[in-house]
Design a protein around this motif. Sequence first.
Motif, PDB file in Angstrom:
ATOM      1  N   ARG A 173       8.237   1.594  -8.122  1.00  0.00           N
ATOM      2  CA  ARG A 173       8.226   0.492  -7.455  1.00  0.00           C
ATOM      3  C   ARG A 173       7.583   0.493  -5.976  1.00  0.00           C
ATOM      4  O   ARG A 173       7.836   1.564  -5.306  1.00  0.00           O
ATOM      5  CB  ARG A 173       9.723  -0.135  -7.354  1.00  0.00           C
ATOM      6  N   CYS A 193       9.838  -6.935  -4.296  1.00  0.00           N
ATOM      7  CA  CYS A 193       9.253  -5.817  -5.358  1.00  0.00           C
ATOM      8  C   CYS A 193       7.715  -6.340  -5.688  1.00  0.00           C
ATOM      9  O   CYS A 193       7.694  -7.273  -6.617  1.00  0.00           O
ATOM     10  CB  CYS A 193      10.095  -5.835  -6.784  1.00  0.00           C
ATOM     11  N   THR A 195       5.869  -4.681  -7.626  1.00  0.00           N
ATOM     12  CA  THR A 195       5.610  -4.472  -8.744  1.00  0.00           C
ATOM     13  C   THR A 195       6.222  -5.730  -9.863  1.00  0.00           C
ATOM     14  O   THR A 195       5.618  -5.688 -10.858  1.00  0.00           O
ATOM     15  CB  THR A 195       6.594  -3.103  -9.453  1.00  0.00           C
ATOM     16  N   ARG A 196       7.209  -5.959  -9.693  1.00  0.00           N
ATOM     17  CA  ARG A 196       7.925  -7.252 -10.356  1.00  0.00           C
ATOM     18  C   ARG A 196       7.354  -8.595  -9.952  1.00  0.00           C
ATOM     19  O   ARG A 196       7.670  -9.626 -10.518  1.00  0.00           O
ATOM     20  CB  ARG A 196       9.355  -7.381 -10.520  1.00  0.00           C
ATOM     21  N   ARG A 200      14.328  -8.490  -5.288  1.00  0.00           N
ATOM     22  CA  ARG A 200      14.936  -7.861  -5.937  1.00  0.00           C
ATOM     23  C   ARG A 200      16.141  -7.072  -4.926  1.00  0.00           C
ATOM     24  O   ARG A 200      15.679  -6.804  -3.662  1.00  0.00           O
ATOM     25  CB  ARG A 200      14.365  -6.681  -6.907  1.00  0.00           C
TER      26      ARG A 200
END
Length: 327
Positions: A173, A193, A195-196, A200
Amino acid sequence: MNFCERLYELHKILSTHRLPVSRQALQERLQCSPATLSRLIRHLRDRYGAPIEHDREGNGYRYRRDGNQPIDLPGLWFTPAELRALLVLHQLLTQSHPRLLDTLLAPLRMRLERLIRHPYLGGQELSRRVRILSQGHREPDAAIFEHTAAALLDRKRLEIRYHARGEPRITERCLSPQRLVFYRDNWYLDAWCHTREALRTFALERMQAARLTEESALDVPEPELDRHYASSYGIFAGPPRHTAVLRFTPERARWVAEELWFPGQDGEFLEDGSYRLRLPYADARELILDILRYGPDVVVESPLELRRAVAERLRNAWYHYRDEACG
């Protein structure tokens, strides 16, 4: 007031008054006799070198001031209650996480140790008689903790390898740290995040590696962080989607009513002596575990899906003990 409290109060009075304060006024403020006031004045002068002088024209006592500098006396910065609070901080530093940021915190720890050895606190007696017990603590790697803290304070992005509980594989991440959270004896990182592409929460002890980058972190506005992380029950954040309604038996009602489950909780006593508690939540996992702590002393009234989830857990527990229970 005891002698120490009066000593502290006398210092505060003289520090905040430029004009002389009469003996009568000091006795009234300190609730003491003339003899006790004299002892207090001598103690401040002799033990701490306080520049107390008697002003004949003003018929009172004051601190002799050089310019406009405030009067600071070593050892009298805190009341006894405040020094006891520092003892709690000291024990948190030495017992809970002795290795985290040890180099950076060492000067603070040494200062606290000098303070709690103050004679008004009984020397070392207080530190021997007070314990802070940690339960369920999971220690993160010290280097990872330091990298995380550095990224948070320097506002840099953090690249991590993360193994979430219940997940079969490790993921990589890229995070923009927002807040470090110490919750139920463990450390968590609230972060954006990349990545997402979402906010988070990461448990620090589940981080396998962490690397500080030179790329600037994305700053999420405080109101948005509060809406996401502080509006629902527990560590599993997000805007609340449900409200749990729990009813506790009369035997547990008083106990639960005195607990803070969530800042926005809503509780009321019912006519039969039971206690009804309402809690907003987004994710039921942590809430279910807390409900199960009370076993037969709590009933989930709503929502239905939460009631069924708790019932399923209880049925599974019954399965493991059914032979003993049935004799």
